[in-house]
Design a protein around this motif. Sequence first.
Motif, mmCIF file in Angstrom:
data_model
loop_
_atom_site.group_PDB
_atom_site.id
_atom_site.type_symbol
_atom_site.label_atom_id
_atom_site.label_comp_id
_atom_site.label_asym_id
_atom_site.label_seq_id
_atom_site.Cartn_x
_atom_site.Cartn_y
_atom_site.Cartn_z
ATOM 1 N N TRP A 1 -15.660 -12.034 2.156
ATOM 2 C CA TRP A 1 -14.414 -11.372 2.540
ATOM 3 C C TRP A 1 -13.315 -12.396 2.818
ATOM 4 O O TRP A 1 -12.205 -12.295 2.305
ATOM 5 C CB TRP A 1 -14.660 -10.499 3.771
ATOM 6 N N LEU A 2 -13.644 -13.420 3.605
ATOM 7 C CA LEU A 2 -12.641 -14.416 3.981
ATOM 8 C C LEU A 2 -12.746 -15.699 3.173
ATOM 9 O O LEU A 2 -12.023 -16.658 3.433
ATOM 10 C CB LEU A 2 -12.773 -14.751 5.473
ATOM 11 N N ASP A 3 -13.670 -15.744 2.212
ATOM 12 C CA ASP A 3 -13.867 -16.930 1.364
ATOM 13 C C ASP A 3 -14.367 -18.138 2.144
ATOM 14 O O ASP A 3 -14.124 -19.281 1.751
ATOM 15 C CB ASP A 3 -12.568 -17.313 0.639
ATOM 16 N N LEU A 4 -15.092 -17.943 3.251
ATOM 17 C CA LEU A 4 -15.567 -19.085 4.024
ATOM 18 C C LEU A 4 -16.536 -19.955 3.233
ATOM 19 O O LEU A 4 -16.704 -21.135 3.545
ATOM 20 C CB LEU A 4 -16.250 -18.605 5.320
ATOM 21 N N ARG A 5 -17.164 -19.399 2.201
ATOM 22 C CA ARG A 5 -18.080 -20.206 1.402
ATOM 23 C C ARG A 5 -17.343 -21.312 0.657
ATOM 24 O O ARG A 5 -17.970 -22.251 0.161
ATOM 25 C CB ARG A 5 -18.846 -19.323 0.412
ATOM 26 N N PRO B 1 2.462 -21.126 1.211
ATOM 27 C CA PRO B 1 2.749 -19.768 1.687
ATOM 28 C C PRO B 1 2.481 -18.700 0.638
ATOM 29 O O PRO B 1 2.097 -17.583 0.983
ATOM 30 C CB PRO B 1 4.243 -19.834 2.041
ATOM 31 N N VAL B 2 2.674 -19.025 -0.635
ATOM 32 C CA VAL B 2 2.435 -18.044 -1.691
ATOM 33 C C VAL B 2 0.944 -17.723 -1.780
ATOM 34 O O VAL B 2 0.525 -16.556 -1.798
ATOM 35 C CB VAL B 2 2.969 -18.548 -3.041
ATOM 36 N N THR B 3 0.124 -18.788 -1.832
ATOM 37 C CA THR B 3 -1.330 -18.590 -1.884
ATOM 38 C C THR B 3 -1.814 -17.851 -0.649
ATOM 39 O O THR B 3 -2.620 -16.918 -0.728
ATOM 40 C CB THR B 3 -2.046 -19.941 -1.994
ATOM 41 N N TRP C 1 -3.443 -14.095 -0.336
ATOM 42 C CA TRP C 1 -4.748 -13.937 0.328
ATOM 43 C C TRP C 1 -4.672 -12.847 1.395
ATOM 44 O O TRP C 1 -5.556 -12.003 1.510
ATOM 45 C CB TRP C 1 -5.163 -15.271 0.939
ATOM 46 N N ILE C 2 -3.610 -12.841 2.181
ATOM 47 C CA ILE C 2 -3.449 -11.838 3.233
ATOM 48 C C ILE C 2 -3.339 -10.439 2.625
ATOM 49 O O ILE C 2 -3.951 -9.479 3.110
ATOM 50 C CB ILE C 2 -2.207 -12.158 4.092
ATOM 51 N N MET C 3 -2.577 -10.311 1.536
ATOM 52 C CA MET C 3 -2.436 -9.004 0.895
ATOM 53 C C MET C 3 -3.778 -8.484 0.403
ATOM 54 O O MET C 3 -4.105 -7.304 0.568
ATOM 55 C CB MET C 3 -1.446 -9.101 -0.265
ATOM 56 N N ALA C 4 -4.556 -9.360 -0.197
ATOM 57 C CA ALA C 4 -5.824 -8.928 -0.783
ATOM 58 C C ALA C 4 -6.902 -8.725 0.273
ATOM 59 O O ALA C 4 -7.633 -7.738 0.245
ATOM 60 C CB ALA C 4 -6.286 -9.946 -1.818
ATOM 61 N N PRO D 1 0.204 -7.847 -7.543
ATOM 62 C CA PRO D 1 0.031 -7.738 -9.006
ATOM 63 C C PRO D 1 0.371 -9.058 -9.671
ATOM 64 O O PRO D 1 1.171 -9.842 -9.152
ATOM 65 C CB PRO D 1 1.030 -6.645 -9.391
ATOM 66 N N PRO D 2 -0.233 -9.342 -10.822
ATOM 67 C CA PRO D 2 0.107 -10.569 -11.536
ATOM 68 C C PRO D 2 1.530 -10.480 -12.075
ATOM 69 O O PRO D 2 2.047 -9.377 -12.289
ATOM 70 C CB PRO D 2 -0.920 -10.606 -12.678
ATOM 71 N N PRO D 3 2.179 -11.615 -12.282
ATOM 72 C CA PRO D 3 3.557 -11.564 -12.810
ATOM 73 C C PRO D 3 3.556 -11.009 -14.227
ATOM 74 O O PRO D 3 2.622 -11.252 -14.995
ATOM 75 C CB PRO D 3 3.997 -13.032 -12.786
ATOM 76 N N PRO D 4 4.565 -10.238 -14.589
ATOM 77 C CA PRO D 4 4.649 -9.731 -15.966
ATOM 78 C C PRO D 4 4.659 -10.880 -16.965
ATOM 79 O O PRO D 4 5.269 -11.930 -16.719
ATOM 80 C CB PRO D 4 5.975 -8.966 -15.980
ATOM 81 N N ALA D 5 3.986 -10.662 -18.081
ATOM 82 C CA ALA D 5 3.866 -11.735 -19.077
ATOM 83 C C ALA D 5 5.214 -12.146 -19.653
ATOM 84 O O ALA D 5 5.404 -13.280 -20.077
ATOM 85 C CB ALA D 5 2.928 -11.293 -20.190
#
Length: 694
Positions: free
Chosen positions: A544-548, A652-654, A658-661, A669-673
């Motif tokens: 969940w938190l990516d602690l691994r 801050p972007v990363t 992470w907080i949103m997910a 959402p991914p940026p439009p191509a």
Amino acid sequence: MLIKSKPSIIATFMGCCIPLLFAQTPFDATDFLENHCTSCHDDVDQKGGLDLTSVVWKPGNLANFATWVKIHDRVASGEMPPRKKKRPETADLEKFLGSISSNLTKHETAAVAREGRATKRRLNRFEYENTLRDLLSLPYLDVKDFLPEDTEANGFNKTGEALDVSHVQMARYLKAADYALRQAIVPQAEQPAKTVKRYPTWNQDDFVKNINQVPARRRTFPMQGLELKSEFFGKGIRDLRMQDQMIKDSGSIGILMSTYEPTEIRFGGFKAPVSGRYRLRVSANSFWIDNEFTTVSAGRRPEPVTLYADTPPDQLRKLGSFDVGAKPTVGELDVLLLAGETIRPDAARLYRPRPMAKGNPNGDESGMPGVAFQWLEVEGPLIDPWPPAGQRLLFRDLPFIAGKDGVEIISKNPDADAARLLREFMRQAYRGPFPDSEVERFLGLVRRAIKDGHGFTDAMIAGYSGVLCSPEFLYLDEKPGGLDDFALAERLSYFLWNSRPDETLRQLAETKRLHETSVLQQQTERLLKDPRSQRFVNAFLDYWLDLRHIAGSAPDAELYPEYQLDDLLVESMTAETQLFFSDLLKRNLSVTNLVGSDFAMLNERLAKLYDIPGVDGVALRPVKLAPDSVRGGLLTQASVLKVTSNGTTTSPVTRGAWIMARLLGKPAPPPPASVPAVEPDTRGVTTIREQLEK
């Protein structure tokens, strides 16, 4: 319910359609979609990559079902139609959403009744290891590395759609099962004698070897009480050992540097004779030494000491920590050791050579701290009863003798014994009833192995390996319809323990009482209070938190020198988050604590990192935070901050993604191509915040 599905991350929605499409749906949506969607999502424009003219009603297809769910969710959230378009009338909107929702829910309900609630899935490698540990009573067993990494779905490794099985995986399961079964068999015919033996530091090469150094580079010191045995400096190790009678039990070795290279102290005179449980006692005390290395006085504060199991070459596994005072303090730990492991102590606050670091960061003009070790005492192996539970599960009361490679089980009637042993083993290994034909299936393996010339022991291991790699063992019970008591016991134990149901759950399942509300609630509370529930906490937070991934990037040695070689900090970071989450569960606290808590799980090392005064000692415990504290909640914990950065700079972007997910459940959402990367003019800025503002 389906209508509560979270919005998808795929930025595709709503479109035009032609009457032919909606003639194939069990509801009439033609007018709504033609009035509000036809201008954007036809077979020409296909905005967002969605062409509704090609989407038919086939909810039995997972992709088609997901598409209709997305259509429903985008309209329900108000995201579609776009705000600049004409908004639909409320009655039309409710009719459209209700018709899609009711038909999708109807299909989903029928599918669950027909196919079950979840895709049949196998145990992931952590569950497989825990199950073998509990089944064979081998808490130190490590077999997960035999198995390939599990595929993830939706961020977790517990989803049937992702946990496929290949011939490579089956070969690995067989290898892991064979290894585990052989670990459960005793390595010798006679019970290892339980001993209590003391290992004085004066007799340990790895403590003494550093004494013979020039004064400026001395790392260990012979001591008696708080006096340096300086007359020994410069003599050879052999001469030093001749003085052993003078300080045999009262003497000690003082150290000023951590156990890392070049000091690397360890109690090398001890090596665990067999794998099992041992009781360790270590005597040590803190002291203060002047900068000239001549005068020693009592320690000014307790010092944290950590013990590691050391397997050459320098494979360290933490066993536990305790604090030692200015007077000799005996720390005691009950630990699990593997055969051949020795003990390496580490005084975590002592000096460690780091890039760009000068002098001892814990010292001042009057001197520096140190820790003196007197002895290690080992009691064990603690094996009761004999033979151990794992072997008794496999071979019950059959006698055994010393063989060429370990021990050999003696059977006067191999066929009858094999049938009896297999049935009893399968009763423990399988998590529900099984027919007699299952026993016959694996009994054939044993008979074939004996016919091919293998001994009874190896033949039984072949049969047991087959059981541990069978679908009934590898897969969870996911039959259609309601859960019976055995399936419920399995769901509960693999959720909260990541392992098999224990005997209590099995008996409740056999008597068909587990499904009773009061019984189920009581068992849930019991499982949560059991130490095995820590497996749930650790595994859940790992994904969940990516602690691994906390060790996935190393902080820059020049920017963050305090992090280098600071195992106490690294270990405390992960433990803080795990204990914080455990405390929320145990005390049934509000979920708001995840983002704004009035307490934190701290020890002295973390408190120092966070600039929180008044916390001493190595033990992590709840600490009340000041009302104006910036700490509290997951977002300010060092482990979370580390897994959401790259080791050099904060992103801050990363971190925002992470907080949103992870916390909001709304992945960005991914940026439009078709949209190029933005390259703003950031000249003159000095911080990331300023860059983002520009």
